[in-house]
Scaffold this motif. Sequence first.
Motif, PDB file in Angstrom:
ATOM      1  N   SER A 152      32.168 -71.125  28.467  1.00 34.51           N
ATOM      2  CA  SER A 152      31.751 -69.855  27.867  1.00 34.51           C
ATOM      3  C   SER A 152      32.919 -68.888  27.902  1.00 34.51           C
ATOM      4  O   SER A 152      33.535 -68.686  28.941  1.00 34.51           O
ATOM      5  CB  SER A 152      30.576 -69.242  28.654  1.00 34.51           C
ATOM      6  OG  SER A 152      29.442 -70.060  28.560  1.00 34.51           O
ATOM      7  N   ILE A 153      33.220 -68.307  26.747  1.00 38.74           N
ATOM      8  CA  ILE A 153      34.332 -67.341  26.673  1.00 38.74           C
ATOM      9  C   ILE A 153      34.191 -66.536  25.387  1.00 38.74           C
ATOM     10  O   ILE A 153      33.682 -67.043  24.385  1.00 38.74           O
ATOM     11  CB  ILE A 153      35.708 -68.081  26.715  1.00 38.74           C
ATOM     12  CG1 ILE A 153      36.868 -67.087  26.831  1.00 38.74           C
ATOM     13  CG2 ILE A 153      35.886 -68.992  25.511  1.00 38.74           C
ATOM     14  CD1 ILE A 153      38.229 -67.748  27.069  1.00 38.74           C
ATOM     15  N   ASP A 154      34.618 -65.282  25.433  1.00 37.42           N
ATOM     16  CA  ASP A 154      34.708 -64.462  24.224  1.00 37.42           C
ATOM     17  C   ASP A 154      36.155 -64.448  23.748  1.00 37.42           C
ATOM     18  O   ASP A 154      37.069 -64.568  24.553  1.00 37.42           O
ATOM     19  CB  ASP A 154      34.371 -62.991  24.525  1.00 37.42           C
ATOM     20  CG  ASP A 154      32.907 -62.764  24.838  1.00 37.42           C
ATOM     21  OD1 ASP A 154      32.086 -63.666  24.594  1.00 37.42           O
ATOM     22  OD2 ASP A 154      32.605 -61.655  25.319  1.00 37.42           O
ATOM     23  N   ILE A 155      36.308 -64.255  22.452  1.00 38.43           N
ATOM     24  CA  ILE A 155      37.635 -64.041  21.896  1.00 38.43           C
ATOM     25  C   ILE A 155      37.612 -62.654  21.247  1.00 38.43           C
ATOM     26  O   ILE A 155      36.799 -62.397  20.360  1.00 38.43           O
ATOM     27  CB  ILE A 155      37.989 -65.140  20.879  1.00 38.43           C
ATOM     28  CG1 ILE A 155      37.948 -66.510  21.601  1.00 38.43           C
ATOM     29  CG2 ILE A 155      39.369 -64.893  20.275  1.00 38.43           C
ATOM     30  CD1 ILE A 155      37.772 -67.679  20.689  1.00 38.43           C
ATOM     31  N   GLY A 156      38.454 -61.762  21.766  1.00 39.12           N
ATOM     32  CA  GLY A 156      38.396 -60.353  21.355  1.00 39.12           C
ATOM     33  C   GLY A 156      39.106 -60.090  20.044  1.00 39.12           C
ATOM     34  O   GLY A 156      39.949 -60.874  19.606  1.00 39.12           O
ATOM     35  N   ARG A 157      38.746 -58.986  19.436  1.00 41.55           N
ATOM     36  CA  ARG A 157      39.373 -58.541  18.199  1.00 41.55           C
ATOM     37  C   ARG A 157      40.838 -58.186  18.469  1.00 41.55           C
ATOM     38  O   ARG A 157      41.142 -57.616  19.508  1.00 41.55           O
ATOM     39  CB  ARG A 157      38.646 -57.270  17.770  1.00 41.55           C
ATOM     40  CG  ARG A 157      38.453 -57.081  16.321  1.00 41.55           C
ATOM     41  CD  ARG A 157      37.350 -56.047  16.124  1.00 41.55           C
ATOM     42  NE  ARG A 157      36.042 -56.674  16.297  1.00 41.55           N
ATOM     43  CZ  ARG A 157      35.332 -57.156  15.285  1.00 41.55           C
ATOM     44  NH1 ARG A 157      35.770 -57.056  14.058  1.00 41.55           N
ATOM     45  NH2 ARG A 157      34.178 -57.725  15.512  1.00 41.55           N
ATOM     46  N   ASN A 158      41.702 -58.507  17.565  1.00 45.85           N
ATOM     47  CA  ASN A 158      43.120 -58.132  17.668  1.00 45.85           C
ATOM     48  C   ASN A 158      43.739 -58.504  19.007  1.00 45.85           C
ATOM     49  O   ASN A 158      44.578 -57.786  19.527  1.00 45.85           O
ATOM     50  CB  ASN A 158      43.319 -56.632  17.429  1.00 45.85           C
ATOM     51  CG  ASN A 158      42.708 -56.208  16.120  1.00 45.85           C
ATOM     52  OD1 ASN A 158      41.663 -55.590  16.080  1.00 45.85           O
ATOM     53  ND2 ASN A 158      43.347 -56.572  15.032  1.00 45.85           N
ATOM     54  N   GLU A 159      43.265 -59.624  19.559  1.00 49.74           N
ATOM     55  CA  GLU A 159      43.939 -60.077  20.772  1.00 49.74           C
ATOM     56  C   GLU A 159      44.563 -61.441  20.510  1.00 49.74           C
ATOM     57  O   GLU A 159      44.141 -62.174  19.619  1.00 49.74           O
ATOM     58  CB  GLU A 159      42.972 -60.143  21.961  1.00 49.74           C
ATOM     59  CG  GLU A 159      42.205 -61.436  22.095  1.00 49.74           C
ATOM     60  CD  GLU A 159      41.393 -61.501  23.397  1.00 49.74           C
ATOM     61  OE1 GLU A 159      41.562 -60.659  24.291  1.00 49.74           O
ATOM     62  OE2 GLU A 159      40.572 -62.428  23.506  1.00 49.74           O
ATOM     63  N   VAL A 160      45.604 -61.715  21.295  1.00 48.71           N
ATOM     64  CA  VAL A 160      46.119 -63.070  21.330  1.00 48.71           C
ATOM     65  C   VAL A 160      45.605 -63.681  22.632  1.00 48.71           C
ATOM     66  O   VAL A 160      45.878 -63.173  23.712  1.00 48.71           O
ATOM     67  CB  VAL A 160      47.669 -63.100  21.302  1.00 48.71           C
ATOM     68  CG1 VAL A 160      48.169 -64.539  21.353  1.00 48.71           C
ATOM     69  CG2 VAL A 160      48.211 -62.383  20.074  1.00 48.71           C
ATOM     70  N   LEU A 161      44.815 -64.736  22.485  1.00 49.90           N
ATOM     71  CA  LEU A 161      44.303 -65.466  23.635  1.00 49.90           C
ATOM     72  C   LEU A 161      45.116 -66.750  23.760  1.00 49.90           C
ATOM     73  O   LEU A 161      45.193 -67.520  22.800  1.00 49.90           O
ATOM     74  CB  LEU A 161      42.821 -65.801  23.442  1.00 49.90           C
ATOM     75  CG  LEU A 161      42.195 -66.748  24.483  1.00 49.90           C
ATOM     76  CD1 LEU A 161      42.074 -66.074  25.840  1.00 49.90           C
ATOM     77  CD2 LEU A 161      40.826 -67.240  24.015  1.00 49.90           C
ATOM     78  N   ALA A 162      45.740 -66.962  24.917  1.00 46.67           N
ATOM     79  CA  ALA A 162      46.502 -68.193  25.132  1.00 46.67           C
ATOM     80  C   ALA A 162      45.649 -69.165  25.921  1.00 46.67           C
ATOM     81  O   ALA A 162      44.946 -68.774  26.842  1.00 46.67           O
ATOM     82  CB  ALA A 162      47.789 -67.891  25.891  1.00 46.67           C
ATOM     83  N   ARG A 182      35.154 -60.923  18.825  1.00 43.71           N
ATOM     84  CA  ARG A 182      35.102 -61.382  17.435  1.00 43.71           C
ATOM     85  C   ARG A 182      34.393 -62.732  17.413  1.00 43.71           C
ATOM     86  O   ARG A 182      33.571 -63.002  16.557  1.00 43.71           O
ATOM     87  CB  ARG A 182      36.533 -61.511  16.924  1.00 43.71           C
ATOM     88  CG  ARG A 182      36.646 -62.189  15.608  1.00 43.71           C
ATOM     89  CD  ARG A 182      37.486 -61.389  14.691  1.00 43.71           C
ATOM     90  NE  ARG A 182      36.650 -60.668  13.791  1.00 43.71           N
ATOM     91  CZ  ARG A 182      37.093 -59.868  12.837  1.00 43.71           C
ATOM     92  NH1 ARG A 182      38.372 -59.638  12.710  1.00 43.71           N
ATOM     93  NH2 ARG A 182      36.263 -59.269  12.025  1.00 43.71           N
ATOM     94  N   MET A 183      34.706 -63.574  18.397  1.00 45.95           N
ATOM     95  CA  MET A 183      34.005 -64.850  18.549  1.00 45.95           C
ATOM     96  C   MET A 183      33.419 -64.917  19.960  1.00 45.95           C
ATOM     97  O   MET A 183      34.023 -64.415  20.906  1.00 45.95           O
ATOM     98  CB  MET A 183      34.940 -66.050  18.325  1.00 45.95           C
ATOM     99  CG  MET A 183      35.560 -66.082  16.945  1.00 45.95           C
ATOM    100  SD  MET A 183      36.408 -67.653  16.563  1.00 45.95           S
ATOM    101  CE  MET A 183      35.005 -68.728  16.155  1.00 45.95           C
ATOM    102  N   THR A 184      32.247 -65.525  20.071  1.00 45.13           N
ATOM    103  CA  THR A 184      31.678 -65.776  21.394  1.00 45.13           C
ATOM    104  C   THR A 184      31.355 -67.269  21.484  1.00 45.13           C
ATOM    105  O   THR A 184      30.843 -67.859  20.532  1.00 45.13           O
ATOM    106  CB  THR A 184      30.377 -64.980  21.638  1.00 45.13           C
ATOM    107  OG1 THR A 184      29.381 -65.439  20.734  1.00 45.13           O
ATOM    108  CG2 THR A 184      30.578 -63.485  21.438  1.00 45.13           C
ATOM    109  N   CYS A 185      31.677 -67.852  22.626  1.00 46.86           N
ATOM    110  CA  CYS A 185      31.387 -69.269  22.875  1.00 46.86           C
ATOM    111  C   CYS A 185      30.532 -69.318  24.127  1.00 46.86           C
ATOM    112  O   CYS A 185      30.905 -68.734  25.150  1.00 46.86           O
ATOM    113  CB  CYS A 185      32.673 -70.049  23.126  1.00 46.86           C
ATOM    114  SG  CYS A 185      33.939 -69.768  21.864  1.00 46.86           S
ATOM    115  N   ARG A 186      29.389 -69.986  24.048  1.00 46.71           N
ATOM    116  CA  ARG A 186      28.510 -70.054  25.206  1.00 46.71           C
ATOM    117  C   ARG A 186      28.084 -71.494  25.461  1.00 46.71           C
ATOM    118  O   ARG A 186      27.589 -72.180  24.550  1.00 46.71           O
ATOM    119  CB  ARG A 186      27.251 -69.183  24.988  1.00 46.71           C
ATOM    120  CG  ARG A 186      27.534 -67.673  24.957  1.00 46.71           C
ATOM    121  CD  ARG A 186      28.045 -67.146  26.294  1.00 46.71           C
ATOM    122  NE  ARG A 186      28.381 -65.722  26.239  1.00 46.71           N
ATOM    123  CZ  ARG A 186      29.588 -65.231  25.932  1.00 46.71           C
ATOM    124  NH1 ARG A 186      30.585 -66.031  25.641  1.00 46.71           N
ATOM    125  NH2 ARG A 186      29.816 -63.931  25.926  1.00 46.71           N
TER     126      ARG A 186
END
Length: 261
Positions: free
Chosen positions: A33-43, A13-17
């Motif tokens: 750099s990291i992606d943030i996925g749809r319907n996920e909880v990223l801690a 859903r979001m990408t950071c580069r």
Amino acid sequence: MTTVGEIHAVNPRMTCRRVNVYYGDKHAIKNVSIDIGRNEVLAMIGPSGCGKSTFLRCLNRMNDTIEGCRVTGTITLDGQDIYDPDLDVVLLRAQVGMVFQKPNPFPKSIYDNIAYGPKIHGLAQTRAELDEIVETSLRKAGLWDEVKDRLDHPGTGLSGGQQQRLCIARAIAVSPEVILMDEPCSALDPIATARIEELIHELREQYTIVIVTHSMQQAARVSQRTAFFHLGDLIEVGPTDRIFTRPRHPLTEDYITGRFG
Ligand SMILES: Nc1ncnc2c1ncn2[C@@H]1O[C@H](COP(=O)(O)OP(=O)(O)O)[C@@H](O)[C@H]1O
Ligand SMILES: [Mg+2]
């Protein structure tokens, strides 16, 4: 520094580069750099001062409000560059909402705390539509039954846990895609904390959630992916169960086994 693990999400859903953040001369986030996925909880975990809040604030351009703070790199939301100078930052902050460490309701009624955002974003044409948004948001935040009979009371009169759920409802009211939470339970007792954690589970069906927490137990309970930061570097990221059982980087291992932090 190269991040260990899986920076990619299956359905980002979001990408950071190559994101860097500077406060004047201080290099607070280093080429992350990291992606943030749809319907996920990223801690996001890591020792105090490692840059968790700084990185979180990049995701809805809250760092814009801090004098002397400079962000470089690329961050997208559903493919759109959120640092595009033509982008409407007020709209971005509705799409990527934020809940802070200390509950911060407006000094207004419970109703107006929720109605304020939808009003300024023109999300309701009539009072009935606004009522509907207020009720739905409070229901999703698990607060409706507790406050439905006193919507005209001040939001600041609620308990700490209720205030935090009010702030979550306020974020939900403007139809976000992503909800950022910066240590949302650090001012709450264990029962109120458990209530928020349950809520995070429910909200994941509809929203993408990024949560900063100093509690590894909380990260393990609420998230599907965990990112470990150290001195501004993203050291390791991966599925939460793997990070806590088989960390690949020695710094991650030292942190989760309590050797520092
Ligand atoms: N407004 C600011 N001005 C200058 N330095 C800051 C500012 N905010 C944070 N920092 C520094 O950036 C680093 C990361 O801070 P922060 O993101 O708050 O870490 P965390 O949330 O992981 O505790 C720290 O060294 C902190 O002192
Ligand atoms: Mg912080």
